[in-house]
Motif scaffolding. Structure first.
Motif, short mmCIF file in Angstrom:
data_model
loop_
_atom_site.label_atom_id
_atom_site.label_comp_id
_atom_site.label_asym_id
_atom_site.label_seq_id
_atom_site.Cartn_x
_atom_site.Cartn_y
_atom_site.Cartn_z
N UNK A 3 -23.53 -23.18 4.05
CA UNK A 3 -24.55 -23.47 5.06
C UNK A 3 -24.25 -22.73 6.36
N UNK A 4 -22.96 -22.47 6.59
CA UNK A 4 -22.60 -21.67 7.77
C UNK A 4 -23.17 -20.27 7.65
N UNK A 5 -22.98 -19.67 6.50
CA UNK A 5 -23.50 -18.31 6.27
C UNK A 5 -25.02 -18.33 6.40
N UNK A 6 -25.62 -19.39 5.88
CA UNK A 6 -27.07 -19.53 5.96
C UNK A 6 -27.52 -19.57 7.42
N UNK A 7 -26.80 -20.38 8.23
CA UNK A 7 -27.16 -20.53 9.64
C UNK A 7 -27.07 -19.20 10.37
N UNK A 8 -26.01 -18.47 10.08
CA UNK A 8 -25.86 -17.16 10.74
C UNK A 8 -26.98 -16.24 10.31
N UNK A 340 -18.77 -20.97 14.47
CA UNK A 340 -19.38 -20.67 13.18
C UNK A 340 -19.56 -19.17 13.03
N UNK A 341 -20.08 -18.53 14.12
CA UNK A 341 -20.29 -17.09 14.09
C UNK A 341 -18.99 -16.37 13.79
N UNK A 342 -17.94 -16.80 14.50
CA UNK A 342 -16.64 -16.14 14.34
C UNK A 342 -16.10 -16.35 12.94
N UNK A 343 -16.24 -17.58 12.42
CA UNK A 343 -15.71 -17.89 11.09
C UNK A 343 -16.37 -17.00 10.05
N UNK A 344 -17.70 -16.86 10.16
CA UNK A 344 -18.42 -16.05 9.18
C UNK A 344 -18.00 -14.59 9.29
N UNK A 345 -17.84 -14.13 10.56
CA UNK A 345 -17.44 -12.73 10.79
C UNK A 345 -16.08 -12.47 10.15
N UNK A 348 -16.22 -12.34 6.40
CA UNK A 348 -16.78 -11.08 5.94
C UNK A 348 -15.70 -9.99 5.90
N UNK A 349 -14.92 -9.95 7.01
CA UNK A 349 -13.88 -8.92 7.09
C UNK A 349 -12.84 -9.10 5.99
N UNK A 350 -12.48 -10.36 5.77
CA UNK A 350 -11.50 -10.65 4.71
C UNK A 350 -12.05 -10.20 3.36
N UNK A 351 -13.34 -10.47 3.17
CA UNK A 351 -13.98 -10.07 1.93
C UNK A 351 -13.92 -8.57 1.73
#
Lengths: 354, 287
Positions: A3-8, A340-345, A348-351
């Motif tokens: 849901x975090x990714x969704x929100x972003x 949330x923004x930072x967590x998703x960012x 992504x980088x880790x991915x």
């Protein structure tokens, strides 16, 4: 996490929609507004904002307060006009040539000057601008004080950058603003942008951590001068006539005002300041200059002083910390919290790394 | 030969004004480390003040000088107190710079609104009087002005050097924090210095009215020359500013005499850039 990714994603989408709408409005203005006077004001906003962005790279981002940007603009206009009239080069090619020449001149002139810090740089930029203007006034090659006119021919021609109406200039100006904005945004986020801001805060510290201040300052001044030269070319093609009055000291000051009023710390500052200050100035000029000459610049100066005195970070600086931005962010853009923004960012980088 | 001597004298007399302007700028820059970009406009305000005083009260322009000095001091003090001191706290050089630029715009356009763009002069009975000194002719107003500004320079130098307030000003210019620690009210000194700076510019304007036309942008060229004087003469040095001003005046007339009058601005600006860079190189070399 999902849901975090969704929100972003929703936030990004909303942001794109809003920016797209703003862009659409600007694209549609010439369709609905037919008055050449209003279109002229918009074209003025476009090129003055671009010039102000060029200044902001040097002034706002690097902390080198130049007061000679009208000179780069004027030189760019002169060089490209001379290529067009004397060598019959295509205008688009001569725009590039003008930018290269102005970039070189700025680089060579300011290379020895960058050992100077603080107010000295400002003084040299003023002296350089005035010396250049005096040189052009005294030089037959540059057409002395009477200036240079671009050839007039019938019919519109995109290849020759010559149009009878104002709409083509409007769209080309709009494209120029957007391109230069994207360039500045790119620079701000690049290694160079970080280096320049470090130099602005503390030059010695920057040198200590391995940033070569002189190299980066030269890069900034060259890019800034080249953008100003592009604006000069646009101005010359639009008005079809240039003279040394183009580079008087007052013009340099005018080119800085949008950035200072809008917020010199932000890349968007000159755009916001330009959109507010230039229509205001034109309105005052049209309304009052016949009754009381000078009243428009007087009120302009009052606006400038008021912003500096009460909102030192400019309009954007005020907006960034205001309730208005909070409301817009949460209600319209549905911006998720910064964590949330930072967590998703980070995710992504880790991915990417994995 | 007589043309050369005449040019020398004219350069000397004009240079005196650059010196006076430079001294005002020097005091401000030395103490607050800000470049006062409305210094030339202050000179213009001084000219218009003299014009108003002499046309409404029928005063002689030279009698207006002390009045103009007091009024300009008050103007400078008010500007410093309401605009510059609050902005000094933000430590943003960009803002301070454009604050003075904005003030300059305000003053020159204010004059345009109030007085229009006409060129004005203050006619006096002695404005066309010349004194012959051998091969050289001296206009009486220029000579009086030069005498007055020599006196002002000496008084200013003595004031900064020997009086208690002058010593306080110099202390603040060398180390503002240290000055505050030993009990100097720096805010008061800032107000005082900005007042003195604008008063000097105003006096220069008042002295100019004897032989110069008055118009809203009259101060622009003097404003930038004042900056040149500060940089060439050295920061905080009153004698340096004095000699740099004279040098600048002589340079201008010599270029006009030997090359062409239209090149004099160009040469002045290029000389300035060269001097600035060379000076900085010498400083780096010494380190």
């Amino acid at each position: 996490m999902n849901e975090k990714i969704q929100a972003v994603r929703v936030y990004r989408r909303n942001l794109t929609i809003v920016l797209g709408l703003i862009l659409l409005i600007f694209c549609l203005i010439p369709v609905f507004v037919k008055s050449p006077y209003i279109l002229n004001i918009f074209i003025l906003v476009f090129y003055m904002s671009t010039l102000s962005m060029a200044w902001n790279l040097l002034g706002g981002m690097t902390g080198q307060n130049s007061l000679g940007h009208a000179a780069y603009m004027g030189l760019g206009a002169y060089v490209s006009c001379l290529f067009i009239t004397k060598a019959h080069v295509n205008p688009w090619v001569s725009a590039v040539l003008g930018m290269v020449v102005v970039g070189l001149v700025a680089g060579i002139i300011f290379f020895p000057c960058f050992i100077l810090r603080g107010p000295y740089f400002t003084l040299v930029s003023i002296a350089f601008g005035e010396a250049l203007r005096q040189f052009i006034i005294n030089s037959t090659f540059f057409g002395r004080a009477s200036g240079i006119g671009l050839p007039f021919k019938r019919g519109d021609s995109f290849l020759d950058f010559r149009f009878a109406g104002k709409e083509p200039y409007y769209y080309i100006g709009l494209v120029m603003v957007i391109l230069i904005y994207l360039l500045m945004k790119k620079i701000e986020r690049s290694r160079m942008g970080y280096a320049l801001r470090t130099i602005r805060e503390d030059e010695d510290a920057a040198a200590a951590i391995g940033i070569n201040p002189i190299r980066y300052k030269i890069m900034a001044v060259v890019v800034s001068a080249m953008v100003a030269a592009l604006v000069g070319f646009f101005y010359a093609s639009y008005t079809r006539y240039i003279d040394p009055e183009l580079m008087i000291q007052a013009k340099s000051t005018e080119s800085v005002l949008p950035a200072v009023v809008g917020g010199a710390a932000y890349v968007e500052g000159p755009l916001v300041g330009g959109l507010i200050m230039i229509p205001l100035s034109e309105f005052l000029r049209a309304k009052y200059s016949a009754i009381l000459p000078g009243i428009n610049m007087l009120l302009y100066a009052v606006a400038l002083l008021a912003v500096i005195r009460f909102r030192p970070t400019g309009i954007l600086g005020w907006y960034m910390h205001s309730g208005l931005k909070k409301t817009i962010d949460t209600k319209i853009l549905k911006k998720p919290p910064v964590e949330v923004l930072e967590a998703v960012e980070l995710d992504k980088r880790r991915g990417k790394e994995a | 030969m007589s043309i050369f001597l005449q040019a020398c004298v004219n350069g000397l007399l004009m240079g005196g004004f650059y010196s006076l302007m430079g001294m005002g700028q020097n005091v401000i820059f030395g103490v607050m480390k800000i470049v006062n970009f409305c210094h030339g406009e202050m000179l213009m305000v001084g000219m218009y003040l003299t014009y108003v005083l002499s046309t409404t009260f029928g005063l002689d322009p030279y009698l207006c000088v002390p009045l103009v000095a007091i009024l300009m001091f008050c103007l400078g003090a008010v500007i410093q107190h309401t605009l510059i001191t609050p902005s000094l706290g933000t430590k943003s050089f960009t803002n301070l710079l454009f604050l003075t630029v904005g003030l300059g715009l305000l003053l020159s356009n204010g004059a345009l609104v109030l007085f229009g763009s006409e060129y004005r002069t203050i006619p006096t009975t002695y404005s066309q009087t010349y004194i012959s000194l051998g091969p050289v002719n001296l206009a009486l107003p220029r000579l009086i002005s030069f005498g007055v500004l020599i006196v002002i320079s000496v008084v200013l130098f003595a004031f900064l050097k020997y009086t208690k307030t002058g010593k306080q000003i110099r202390a603040v210019s060398q180390n503002p924090v240290g000055a505050e620690v030993v009990g100097i009210n720096t805010k008061r000194i800032y107000i005082l210095t900005y007042g003195i700076g604008t008063a000097l510019a105003g006096v220069a304007g008042a002295l100019l009215t004897g032989f110069y036309t008055i118009f809203p942008t009259a101060g622009a060229s003097f404003g930038f020359r004042a900056l040149i004087v500060v940089v060439v003469g050295g920061l905080g040095s009153i004698p340096g500013a004095f000699f740099a001003g004279i040098f600048l005046g002589l340079l201008e007339t010599m270029v006009a005499l030997f090359i062409s009058p239209s090149y004099s601005d160009l040469i002045v600006f290029i000389t300035f850039i060269v001097i600035l860079v060379v000076r900085q190189l010498i400083i780096i070399r010494r380190k």
